[in-house]
Write a protein that holds these residues in place. Sequence first.
Motif, PDB file in Angstrom:
ATOM      1  N   HIS A  98     -23.211  27.262  18.006  1.00 28.23           N
ATOM      2  CA  HIS A  98     -24.437  26.507  18.290  1.00 28.23           C
ATOM      3  C   HIS A  98     -24.827  25.638  17.092  1.00 28.23           C
ATOM      4  O   HIS A  98     -24.486  25.941  15.954  1.00 28.23           O
ATOM      5  CB  HIS A  98     -25.578  27.458  18.655  1.00 28.23           C
ATOM      6  CG  HIS A  98     -25.469  27.949  20.070  1.00 28.23           C
ATOM      7  ND1 HIS A  98     -26.266  27.483  21.094  1.00 28.23           N
ATOM      8  CD2 HIS A  98     -24.607  28.828  20.636  1.00 28.23           C
ATOM      9  CE1 HIS A  98     -25.908  28.079  22.225  1.00 28.23           C
ATOM     10  NE2 HIS A  98     -24.903  28.898  21.980  1.00 28.23           N
TER      11      HIS A  98
ATOM     12  N   ASP B 278     -25.515  31.947  15.616  1.00 27.30           N
ATOM     13  CA  ASP B 278     -25.238  31.984  17.052  1.00 27.30           C
ATOM     14  C   ASP B 278     -23.895  31.328  17.343  1.00 27.30           C
ATOM     15  O   ASP B 278     -23.763  30.108  17.356  1.00 27.30           O
ATOM     16  CB  ASP B 278     -26.371  31.296  17.828  1.00 27.30           C
ATOM     17  CG  ASP B 278     -26.251  31.505  19.329  1.00 27.30           C
ATOM     18  OD1 ASP B 278     -25.214  32.028  19.782  1.00 27.30           O
ATOM     19  OD2 ASP B 278     -27.203  31.153  20.055  1.00 27.30           O
TER      20      ASP B 278
ATOM     21  N   GLY C 104     -30.704  33.774  21.341  1.00 21.23           N
ATOM     22  CA  GLY C 104     -29.614  34.638  21.815  1.00 21.23           C
ATOM     23  C   GLY C 104     -28.996  34.140  23.106  1.00 21.23           C
ATOM     24  O   GLY C 104     -28.779  32.946  23.294  1.00 21.23           O
TER      25      GLY C 104
HETATM   26 MN    MN Z   1     -25.039  32.941  21.826  1.00 21.97          MN
END
Ligand code: MN
Length: 312
Positions: free
Chosen positions: A139, A147, A268
């Motif tokens: 990300h 992430d 998340g």
């Molecule tokens: Mn993730």
Amino acid sequence: MPGHYRDVVTSSPLVVLPEVAAALADDRPVVALESTIVSHGLPRPENLRVARAVEQAVRAHGAVPATIAVLGGAVRVGLDDATLEEIAARDDVVKVSLRDLGTVVARGLPGATTVAATSHAASRVGIRVFATGGLGGVHREARDSWDESADLAALAQEPIVVVCSGVKSILDVPATLERLETLNVTVLGYGTDRFPGFYLSDSGAAVDWRVDSPDEVASIVRARDALGTPGGVVVAHPIPVDGQMDPDLHDRVLEEGLRLAHQKGVQGKAVTPFLLDHFHRSTGGRSLEVNTAIILGNAALAADIAVALSAA
Ligand code: MN
Ligand code: PSU
């Protein structure tokens, strides 16, 4: 021993639909399909329509589709239409990554499998080819959030060929490509030497290897098998330029989505569904159109590759 008791002790938490099992037993081509895209990646009611169309595209190209999901305490490889409908319609379907698979099975919860979990289940039953829209990856802001999708770690270990249109454009594409290199995942550009950008044909990054036919992919897979090369192969298949999303619209909606996710504290496993939903709401149906075209194209190519692989 009463029949129902015997059923309990002999029941497997991995159930293969008879049509899929028969195809695998005969070495006929099978293509795995994930279900998170159905439950969390596309809006209702189009999600069910697309899920059925994707299975149809696999069949039209000569392979048996095996959509994978969790229901009734088992991972199901190949879904009958009633089960597909349930996964598409229920509100309580859990997004299941590989680490969640055992928990969701043990608790008897309904679950939709991500690329990571689908790759694992498919590999366990001997399916070699899998089609999806875009992989998860690193990300933006991962430097702070850490992430990174578990899809990458799963592809480092599962011997599967994933046909996709790159990684979702909401991600940090160059960082994801670096991680795929570190994890020894083979990346092939299909008909291109550019890495696709999901909604866009070109992410702006290059790929090292270009292939131009299903047979070429099959020969690479056979060479890897003979060498015992671990892990998976990403076949990066771009949407044709005339079918891509307008790049200006894309960049504007993405920027807005990232800002909103930040403001709302989305974190998340909720990040990817949030951003995809933002695209579907903010582009007047354009992202849905493009997303559907991507998945259908990838399903057809995956079937062609499965056919080439089984014609050894
Ligand atoms: Mn993730
Ligand atoms: N690609 C799509 N739509 C999706 C996804 C991928 O076009 O909904 C899903 C896949 O199941 C992928 C998951 O494995 O998003 C990645 O989620 P995360 O970034 O939380 O790992």
